[in-house]
Write a protein that holds these residues in place. Structure first.
Motif, PDB file in Angstrom:
ATOM      1  N   LEU A 156      20.859  -4.759  15.739  1.00  0.00           N
ATOM      2  CA  LEU A 156      19.749  -5.633  16.079  1.00  0.00           C
ATOM      3  C   LEU A 156      18.754  -4.901  16.974  1.00  0.00           C
ATOM      4  O   LEU A 156      19.148  -4.033  17.763  1.00  0.00           O
ATOM      5  CB  LEU A 156      20.248  -6.871  16.835  1.00  0.00           C
ATOM      6  N   PRO A 157      17.470  -5.239  16.879  1.00  0.00           N
ATOM      7  CA  PRO A 157      16.502  -4.686  17.839  1.00  0.00           C
ATOM      8  C   PRO A 157      16.679  -5.367  19.192  1.00  0.00           C
ATOM      9  O   PRO A 157      17.246  -6.460  19.291  1.00  0.00           O
ATOM     10  CB  PRO A 157      15.154  -5.050  17.217  1.00  0.00           C
ATOM     11  N   ARG A 158      16.228  -4.698  20.225  1.00  0.00           N
ATOM     12  CA  ARG A 158      16.208  -5.361  21.527  1.00  0.00           C
ATOM     13  C   ARG A 158      15.265  -6.566  21.450  1.00  0.00           C
ATOM     14  O   ARG A 158      14.300  -6.574  20.700  1.00  0.00           O
ATOM     15  CB  ARG A 158      15.730  -4.394  22.608  1.00  0.00           C
ATOM     16  N   LEU A 159      15.574  -7.567  22.242  1.00  0.00           N
ATOM     17  CA  LEU A 159      14.767  -8.795  22.243  1.00  0.00           C
ATOM     18  C   LEU A 159      14.665  -9.368  20.831  1.00  0.00           C
ATOM     19  O   LEU A 159      13.595  -9.729  20.345  1.00  0.00           O
ATOM     20  CB  LEU A 159      13.367  -8.513  22.802  1.00  0.00           C
ATOM     21  N   TRP A 160      15.820  -9.461  20.159  1.00  0.00           N
ATOM     22  CA  TRP A 160      15.837  -9.877  18.753  1.00  0.00           C
ATOM     23  C   TRP A 160      15.255 -11.272  18.545  1.00  0.00           C
ATOM     24  O   TRP A 160      14.582 -11.526  17.541  1.00  0.00           O
ATOM     25  CB  TRP A 160      17.260  -9.809  18.196  1.00  0.00           C
ATOM     26  N   ALA A 190      29.508 -12.610   5.989  1.00  0.00           N
ATOM     27  CA  ALA A 190      28.304 -11.991   6.537  1.00  0.00           C
ATOM     28  C   ALA A 190      27.299 -11.659   5.446  1.00  0.00           C
ATOM     29  O   ALA A 190      26.096 -11.891   5.601  1.00  0.00           O
ATOM     30  CB  ALA A 190      28.678 -10.730   7.310  1.00  0.00           C
ATOM     31  N   PHE A 191      27.786 -11.116   4.338  1.00  0.00           N
ATOM     32  CA  PHE A 191      26.880 -10.794   3.226  1.00  0.00           C
ATOM     33  C   PHE A 191      26.185 -12.058   2.735  1.00  0.00           C
ATOM     34  O   PHE A 191      24.955 -12.085   2.580  1.00  0.00           O
ATOM     35  CB  PHE A 191      27.640 -10.142   2.079  1.00  0.00           C
ATOM     36  N   GLY A 192      26.956 -13.082   2.471  1.00  0.00           N
ATOM     37  CA  GLY A 192      26.369 -14.332   1.992  1.00  0.00           C
ATOM     38  C   GLY A 192      25.403 -14.935   2.988  1.00  0.00           C
ATOM     39  O   GLY A 192      24.342 -15.440   2.617  1.00  0.00           O
ATOM     40  N   GLY A 193      25.755 -14.868   4.271  1.00  0.00           N
ATOM     41  CA  GLY A 193      24.891 -15.445   5.293  1.00  0.00           C
ATOM     42  C   GLY A 193      23.577 -14.719   5.436  1.00  0.00           C
ATOM     43  O   GLY A 193      22.513 -15.349   5.536  1.00  0.00           O
ATOM     44  N   VAL A 194      23.621 -13.391   5.441  1.00  0.00           N
ATOM     45  CA  VAL A 194      22.394 -12.606   5.573  1.00  0.00           C
ATOM     46  C   VAL A 194      21.486 -12.828   4.366  1.00  0.00           C
ATOM     47  O   VAL A 194      20.285 -13.082   4.508  1.00  0.00           O
ATOM     48  CB  VAL A 194      22.726 -11.106   5.729  1.00  0.00           C
ATOM     49  N   ALA A 195      22.053 -12.715   3.168  1.00  0.00           N
ATOM     50  CA  ALA A 195      21.248 -12.890   1.954  1.00  0.00           C
ATOM     51  C   ALA A 195      20.644 -14.291   1.890  1.00  0.00           C
ATOM     52  O   ALA A 195      19.460 -14.452   1.566  1.00  0.00           O
ATOM     53  CB  ALA A 195      22.099 -12.619   0.720  1.00  0.00           C
ATOM     54  N   ALA A 196      21.451 -15.304   2.204  1.00  0.00           N
ATOM     55  CA  ALA A 196      20.956 -16.684   2.146  1.00  0.00           C
ATOM     56  C   ALA A 196      19.899 -16.950   3.209  1.00  0.00           C
ATOM     57  O   ALA A 196      18.917 -17.655   2.960  1.00  0.00           O
ATOM     58  CB  ALA A 196      22.121 -17.654   2.293  1.00  0.00           C
ATOM     59  N   ALA A 197      20.090 -16.396   4.407  1.00  0.00           N
ATOM     60  CA  ALA A 197      19.116 -16.599   5.482  1.00  0.00           C
ATOM     61  C   ALA A 197      17.755 -16.042   5.084  1.00  0.00           C
ATOM     62  O   ALA A 197      16.715 -16.704   5.267  1.00  0.00           O
ATOM     63  CB  ALA A 197      19.609 -15.942   6.769  1.00  0.00           C
ATOM     64  N   GLY A 198      17.749 -14.826   4.547  1.00  0.00           N
ATOM     65  CA  GLY A 198      16.482 -14.257   4.108  1.00  0.00           C
ATOM     66  C   GLY A 198      15.839 -15.056   2.986  1.00  0.00           C
ATOM     67  O   GLY A 198      14.633 -15.317   2.999  1.00  0.00           O
ATOM     68  N   TRP A 199      16.652 -15.462   2.028  1.00  0.00           N
ATOM     69  CA  TRP A 199      16.145 -16.201   0.878  1.00  0.00           C
ATOM     70  C   TRP A 199      15.597 -17.564   1.280  1.00  0.00           C
ATOM     71  O   TRP A 199      14.469 -17.938   0.929  1.00  0.00           O
ATOM     72  CB  TRP A 199      17.275 -16.350  -0.130  1.00  0.00           C
ATOM     73  N   LEU A 200      16.362 -18.324   2.036  1.00  0.00           N
ATOM     74  CA  LEU A 200      15.979 -19.699   2.368  1.00  0.00           C
ATOM     75  C   LEU A 200      14.821 -19.770   3.355  1.00  0.00           C
ATOM     76  O   LEU A 200      14.236 -20.838   3.542  1.00  0.00           O
ATOM     77  CB  LEU A 200      17.191 -20.449   2.918  1.00  0.00           C
ATOM     78  N   SER A 201      14.484 -18.650   3.988  1.00  0.00           N
ATOM     79  CA  SER A 201      13.318 -18.647   4.876  1.00  0.00           C
ATOM     80  C   SER A 201      12.069 -19.092   4.128  1.00  0.00           C
ATOM     81  O   SER A 201      11.188 -19.748   4.690  1.00  0.00           O
ATOM     82  CB  SER A 201      13.104 -17.252   5.465  1.00  0.00           C
ATOM     83  N   SER A 202      11.989 -18.728   2.849  1.00  0.00           N
ATOM     84  CA  SER A 202      10.806 -19.081   2.067  1.00  0.00           C
ATOM     85  C   SER A 202      10.646 -20.592   1.946  1.00  0.00           C
ATOM     86  O   SER A 202       9.523 -21.108   1.948  1.00  0.00           O
ATOM     87  CB  SER A 202      10.879 -18.449   0.678  1.00  0.00           C
ATOM     88  N   ILE A 254      17.034 -11.368  11.090  1.00  0.00           N
ATOM     89  CA  ILE A 254      17.211 -10.989  12.498  1.00  0.00           C
ATOM     90  C   ILE A 254      17.797 -12.155  13.286  1.00  0.00           C
ATOM     91  O   ILE A 254      18.711 -11.974  14.102  1.00  0.00           O
ATOM     92  CB  ILE A 254      15.859 -10.554  13.105  1.00  0.00           C
ATOM     93  N   LEU A 255      17.291 -13.356  13.040  1.00  0.00           N
ATOM     94  CA  LEU A 255      17.810 -14.530  13.742  1.00  0.00           C
ATOM     95  C   LEU A 255      19.273 -14.765  13.396  1.00  0.00           C
ATOM     96  O   LEU A 255      20.112 -15.019  14.279  1.00  0.00           O
ATOM     97  CB  LEU A 255      16.966 -15.761  13.377  1.00  0.00           C
ATOM     98  N   PHE A 256      19.607 -14.677  12.108  1.00  0.00           N
ATOM     99  CA  PHE A 256      20.992 -14.879  11.687  1.00  0.00           C
ATOM    100  C   PHE A 256      21.900 -13.820  12.303  1.00  0.00           C
ATOM    101  O   PHE A 256      22.997 -14.131  12.783  1.00  0.00           O
ATOM    102  CB  PHE A 256      21.095 -14.828  10.163  1.00  0.00           C
ATOM    103  N   ALA A 257      21.456 -12.563  12.275  1.00  0.00           N
ATOM    104  CA  ALA A 257      22.277 -11.483  12.821  1.00  0.00           C
ATOM    105  C   ALA A 257      22.521 -11.673  14.311  1.00  0.00           C
ATOM    106  O   ALA A 257      23.623 -11.405  14.814  1.00  0.00           O
ATOM    107  CB  ALA A 257      21.611 -10.136  12.557  1.00  0.00           C
ATOM    108  N   GLY A 258      21.509 -12.133  15.037  1.00  0.00           N
ATOM    109  CA  GLY A 258      21.681 -12.373  16.467  1.00  0.00           C
ATOM    110  C   GLY A 258      22.695 -13.462  16.749  1.00  0.00           C
ATOM    111  O   GLY A 258      23.568 -13.316  17.622  1.00  0.00           O
ATOM    112  N   VAL A 259      22.599 -14.551  16.000  1.00  0.00           N
ATOM    113  CA  VAL A 259      23.555 -15.650  16.169  1.00  0.00           C
ATOM    114  C   VAL A 259      24.950 -15.197  15.738  1.00  0.00           C
ATOM    115  O   VAL A 259      25.957 -15.516  16.372  1.00  0.00           O
ATOM    116  CB  VAL A 259      23.086 -16.879  15.359  1.00  0.00           C
ATOM    117  N   TRP A 260      25.023 -14.447  14.642  1.00  0.00           N
ATOM    118  CA  TRP A 260      26.298 -13.931  14.147  1.00  0.00           C
ATOM    119  C   TRP A 260      26.994 -13.071  15.202  1.00  0.00           C
ATOM    120  O   TRP A 260      28.177 -13.243  15.492  1.00  0.00           O
ATOM    121  CB  TRP A 260      26.053 -13.126  12.887  1.00  0.00           C
ATOM    122  N   ASN A 261      26.261 -12.129  15.753  1.00  0.00           N
ATOM    123  CA  ASN A 261      26.853 -11.236  16.743  1.00  0.00           C
ATOM    124  C   ASN A 261      27.384 -11.992  17.962  1.00  0.00           C
ATOM    125  O   ASN A 261      28.363 -11.582  18.580  1.00  0.00           O
ATOM    126  CB  ASN A 261      25.830 -10.198  17.196  1.00  0.00           C
TER     127      ASN A 261
END
Length: 230
Positions: free
Chosen positions: A3-7, A89-101, A197-204
């Protein structure tokens, strides 16, 4: 996940950029007219080979295609690799990016390009769900998901190159078909990345507490700590 700082700030800034771009595109008619000229020029120069590529991507990255791809890869990771954390994690990341639309489609409600004004409309679509592109958002979500999955393996470079190339090609295909404006596909790149990025931050922060409590995952072996997977 890396993740980037200040994600959280990054996720908010990217989301604000998407929303601002959408409102500008919707409120300024001249902006849309200028963008539509790109669709018209691409529509004028259709050929059979490029049309075949664009229409194939239209189906592969459709809602049905997205569900099939995400489910198939997650199931493969879960059953064949006995890797429940990577599967989720794979499903969550892919779905998070997709459903953003879908979120920004509701907020912006931009009308799609008028297929009647195209020289060769390949898949005429109408409605107020033009901004951003769901196909491109899916491609970006999958790109991040595959990169996270492969980042510590010999496939990392390939995942990185494909993760850049595939969303760009899918974005081109949406303009080539004539169902989106250039700002629609650009916004998808930003929106999907913001949600990943939001999903990854919450995941971590929370996955170590939540995943071990899911009984289904325990059937496929112990749920490892984040230091052992991903």
């Amino acid at each position: 996940m890396p993740l980037p700082r200040l994600w959280l700030l990054w996720a908010l800034l990217l989301s604000a950029s998407v929303l601002s771009l959408g409102l500008i595109a919707k409120k300024l008619p001249g902006f849309t007219i200028g963008e539509f000229s790109v669709d018209q020029e691409l529509s004028r120069d259709h050929n059979s080979a490029l049309t075949a590529v664009a229409m194939t991507l239209n189906y592969v990255f459709s809602p049905v295609g997205g569900v099939v791809i995400i489910a198939a890869v997650a199931l493969y990771l879960l059953v064949m690799h006995k890797s429940p954390i990577n599967a989720v994690a794979f499903g969550g990341v892919a779905a998070a990016g997709w459903l953003s639309s879908q979120l920004f489609k509701v907020l912006v409600e931009r009308q799609r390009p008028n297929p009647a004004l195209l020289f060769d409309p390949l898949a005429p679509e109408t409605g107020s769900n033009s901004f951003p592109s769901g196909h491109v958002a899916l491609a970006v979500g999958l790109a991040w998901a595959f990169f996270f999955l492969a980042r510590n393996s010999r496939w990392a470079r390939l995942a990185g190159v494909a993760g850049i190339a595939v969303p760009i090609i899918v974005a081109w295909s949406r303009l080539y078909i004539g169902v989106h404006y250039p700002s629609d596909v650009l916004a998808s790149l930003l929106a999907a990345s913001a949600m990943v990025i939001l999903f990854a931050g919450v995941w971590n922060r929370y996955q170590g507490r939540i995943l071990p409590r899911i009984p289904l995952l325990g059937r496929f072996g112990p749920v490892a700590s984040p230091n052992n997977q991903r």
